[in-house]
Design an enzyme around this catalytic site. Structure first.
Site, PDB file in Angstrom:
ATOM      1  N   ASP A  99      45.920  -4.328  -0.557  1.00  0.00           N
ATOM      2  CA  ASP A  99      46.959  -5.331  -0.396  1.00  0.00           C
ATOM      3  C   ASP A  99      48.289  -4.572  -0.249  1.00  0.00           C
ATOM      4  O   ASP A  99      48.340  -3.344  -0.352  1.00  0.00           O
ATOM      5  CB  ASP A  99      46.959  -6.312  -1.597  1.00  0.00           C
ATOM      6  CG  ASP A  99      47.619  -7.640  -1.225  1.00  0.00           C
ATOM      7  OD1 ASP A  99      47.313  -8.653  -1.864  1.00  0.00           O
ATOM      8  OD2 ASP A  99      48.424  -7.647  -0.267  1.00  0.00           O
TER       9      ASP A  99
HETATM   10  C1  GLC Z   1      50.621 -10.217   0.309  1.00  0.00           C
HETATM   11  C2  GLC Z   1      49.433 -10.993  -0.214  1.00  0.00           C
HETATM   12  C3  GLC Z   1      48.235 -10.987   0.706  1.00  0.00           C
HETATM   13  C4  GLC Z   1      48.706 -10.941   2.148  1.00  0.00           C
HETATM   14  C5  GLC Z   1      49.386  -9.595   2.348  1.00  0.00           C
HETATM   15  C6  GLC Z   1      49.936  -9.445   3.773  1.00  0.00           C
HETATM   16  O1  GLC Z   1      51.250  -9.528  -0.717  1.00  0.00           O
HETATM   17  O2  GLC Z   1      48.970 -10.679  -1.520  1.00  0.00           O
HETATM   18  O3  GLC Z   1      47.475 -12.166   0.433  1.00  0.00           O
HETATM   19  O4  GLC Z   1      47.612 -11.083   3.016  1.00  0.00           O
HETATM   20  O5  GLC Z   1      50.444  -9.372   1.424  1.00  0.00           O
HETATM   21  O6  GLC Z   1      50.957 -10.373   3.989  1.00  0.00           O
END
Ligand code: GLC
Length: 716
Positions: A265
């Site tokens: 993430d």
């Molecule tokens: C965010 C979220 C994730 C998302 C990613 C890209 O922090 O936790 O769900 O897909 O970043 O935006």
């Protein structure tokens, strides 16, 4: 061809190029004109243009024209002509927005979820997107967590069905097909269980709980061929998921056979330092690559530190080659080597986004996602009534929910939905100021409420359109209080004094604490955040053009102090029997049961259950029940099958959803619904984490929700 082509490509790539391929940066890095010295995040991340031209993917850039240009420019620079993957959070729609996933979970209809994903894939692929960071499959039990809106809910069986359906909707059978995008199930694993419902907080669940409740939906995605998995911010058993070798390499890759791409993430590789399991960037890179995380999203430990680790023999080059190979294979599956633009097409984009067919699909899924929680007979409304609508959601179009962009001009508000339902009929509105005013008490409630009561006094029926601010849901939106704002509660209390029927319509991304207003409502409709066609779908339900069929995918608490409250809980050694015994597991000041339970929802029809029986038919065990629609209103009923393993080697939930069937009954019609009880349904993870069936006594239950069930105990 692909295999040899990719093997050859990996051989030709330098270590720097490989590590850059394993890195994902935001689109601003690619918009930068070469002549401009990279400052800001690039400097902090210690990367230069040389590295950027080899980075493998970007996220959350949108639009066919923009992405075609970005790819063209990138390919001119990339030494091996390896195209970028364009990834994005297309969670519940791209431009035509569908209900939040928690609401779609209430449809109890995987096909509705699949349809939403298909439409989202068509629109986003025409806009140049190749992969979506969806579906989110985190099981949730705590509405204080703002991201419950992204989850299908509190049950592993329902979550698994909805998650698998979404993957199929996004990916179809062939990723190269026009209108299909790769899916990424997230957040692996257990992100939905943060202590206190506070986002990014510690997750401390037992391995047994992890296997029984939290893993099934991710596995369901893997089993239907999801192309990517995203690791979660949280720790699991004291190790962040992103550096958790046991979770990623052993369970996901070795046990489940997932050979697709794993992405971290946002900065979660870098955050292993903040968690305190990596002393420096080198250790973060080593741990996460060894864990099996192929792409580092928006941190640069891999490109800054992994080369040294390899040169010093601390990290095998094979692990890097493996990761790069998986990334290139994904690009190949998307057909990007032949066509780096895939379906990006400005004309098609204009034609598809918000087209009539997509809006109709969104309206249908939204209607299926609405849950009728109370109805003293005031619904459905008759046409011709003078309607008053009061509250911050009366005319607001800000009802898309999280991860849905900001342009709301195409959204149908409740006022617009009702107006088009009863053209020419008087509709008055009051206290429609944006939620901010309602919450911050910018105005003097007394004046505004008195004014509203005067304005609406001559209406035949009043709709209170209330809820939580749309900015209070989604990531980083944890709340310790779940009641409606005092202004909104006060408005409902005072409007009720007019002596007219009051219908409370709640707009929220989570189960709220609605008990304080329930007694003042003649009907209560949970309208979630339903997306583009919100107002039309709610009007369809209020006026009976759609007979409400939604069933709760997540329990509604009596009060926030009761959380976590969920249906598939263990019984404890001193279960409460509802009496006032002291030394049992109960509160002195609140029932144990939720205000509204998992699977609950009302219909305008009157479904009568009878003749429940469980019979052995040879080796087979069949549970059956007859349902009659004892009304003249046709409707859909979701007949639910629950099971309890009465005694086994580890405690088992008091009940678990093991099946459901949605049946349509005309007025007066009856049908018999049967479920075969299989040993597979009865398996569970024992203490040694073996998936086993243990013979013994089982309670077989069928009902209209998780509390109102008929039970038969049998030996199997
Ligand atoms: C965010 C979220 C994730 C998302 C990613 C890209 O922090 O936790 O769900 O897909 O970043 O935006």
């Amino acid at each position: 061809m692909a295999k040899e082509f990719i093997e050859k490509l990996v051989k030709e790539m330098t270590i720097e190029e490989k590590l850059a391929q394993m890195t994902q940066l935001s689109p601003d890095f690619f918009d930068t004109d070469e002549s401009v010295d990279l400052t800001g995040p690039a400097k902090e991340m210690n990367i230069d243009t040389d590295c950027i031209k080899n980075v493998g993917s970007t996220l959350n850039a949108f639009g066919a024209e923009k992405l075609i240009k970005m790819q063209e420019k990138y390919l001119k620079e990339n030494p091996h002509k390896i195209p970028l993957i364009f990834m994005a959070d297309v969670i519940h729609g791209y431009k035509t927005i569908f209900p939040i996933p928690l609401a779609m979970g209430c449809s109890f209809n995987p096909d509705a979820c699949k349809k939403a994903a298909e439409v989202a894939a068509k629109e986003s692929s025409a806009a140049g997107i190749h992969l979506t960071f969806a579906p989110m499959a985190d099981l949730v039990r705590d509405p204080r967590w703002g991201r419950v809106m992204e989850s299908p809910g509190e049950d592993p069986y329902l979550n698994s069905l909805m998650t698998a359906a979404a993957v199929k909707g996004f990916q179809g059978e062939d990723l190269k097909e026009n209108g299909k995008i790769a899916a990424c199930v997230k957040h692996f694993a257990g992100y939905g269980a943060p202590e206190g419902g506070r986002d990014y907080n510690t997750v401390d669940i037992s391995t047994g709980m992890l296997y029984e409740f939290y893993l099934p939906a991710y596995k369901a995605a893997v089993d239907v061929g999801v192309k990517m998995v995203m690791t979660s911010f949280n720790i699991l058993d004291r190790i962040p998921s992103t550096a958790n070798k046991k979770l990623v390499r052993e369970i996901l890759r070795e046990k489940w056979g997932f050979d697709g791409v794993v992405i971290s993430d946002f900065n979660s590789v870098g955050e292993t330092l903040i968690h305190g399991v990596s002393e420096n960037g080198e250790e973060a890179a080593a741990k996460c690559i060894e864990a099996g995380v192929d792409i580092e999203m928006m941190s640069t430990c891999y490109i800054n530190f992994a080369k040294k680790l390899i040169e010093e023999g601390k990290l095998p080059m094979e692990l890097v080659d493996e990761a790069v190979t998986r990334i290139l294979e994904l690009k190949d599956e998307l057909g990007l080597f032949e066509n780096p633009y895939k379906d990006a097409n400005p004309e098609k984009e204009k034609e598809l986004l918000l087209c009539k067919e997509h809006r109709e699909a969104a309206r249908d899924v939204a209607a299926q996602s609405i849950v009728l929680l109370k109805n003293d007979g005031v619904l459905p409304l008759k046409k011709g009534l003078k309607v008053g609508i009061a509250g911050p959601f009366a005319t607001s179009r800000n009802v898309l929910g999280g991860w849905a962009g900001k342009d709301i001009e195409n959204v149908v508000s409740l006022y617009e939905g009702i107006s088009s339902k009863i053209p020419g009929t008087m509709i008055k509105t009051a206290m429609t100021s944006e939620l901010g005013a309602m919450q911050e008490g910018i105005f003097d409630v007394e004046d505004r409420v008195d004014e509203a009561c005067e304005q609406l006094a001559d209406c035949d029926v009043i709709i209170a359109a209330v809820g939580e601010s749309p900015s209070d849901v989604g990531e980083g939106a944890s709340k310790a209080y779940l009641r409606l704002s005092p202004n909104q509660e006060k408005m409902i209390f005072e409007l009720k004094k007019l002596g007219k029927p009051v219908i409370v319509v709640v707009f929220s991304g989570r189960p709220m604490e609605i008990k304080p207003v329930l007694g003042h409502a003649d009907a209560l409709v949970q309208a979630w955040f339903l997306g583009t066609e919100s107002g039309n779908a709610i009007a369809d339900v209020l006026f009976g053009d759609y007979n409400p069929s939604g069933r709760l995918s997540m329990s509604f608490p009596q009060t926030v102090g009761q959380i976590p409250v969920y249906y598939n809980c263990y019984g404890t050694g001193r279960p409460s029997d509802g009496t006032l015994q002291r030394y049992v597991s109960r509160y002195l000041d609140c029932p144990n049961e939720p205000l509204f339970c998992f699977g609950y929802g009302l219909s305008y029809s009157n479904f009568v259950y009878s003749g429940f029986k469980v019979e052995k038919d040879g080796e087979k065990i069949i549970a059956s029940v007859s349902i009659e629609n004892n009304s003249d209103i046709p409707g859909k009923e979701t007949v639910q099958l629950y099971i309890r393993d009465v005694a086994s080697s580890v405690v088992r939930p008091l009940k678990e959803l093991k099946g459901f069937q949605q049946i349509w009954l005309e007025g007066g019609e009856s049908k018999t619904v049967s479920f075969e009880i299989t040993k597979d349904m009865l398996k569970f993870w024992n203490y040694d984490l073996e998936y086993v069936f243990e013979p013994g006594e089982f309670d077989i239950m069928i009902g209209r929700n998780s509390e109102d069930v008929m039970v038969e105990r049998i030996k199997i």
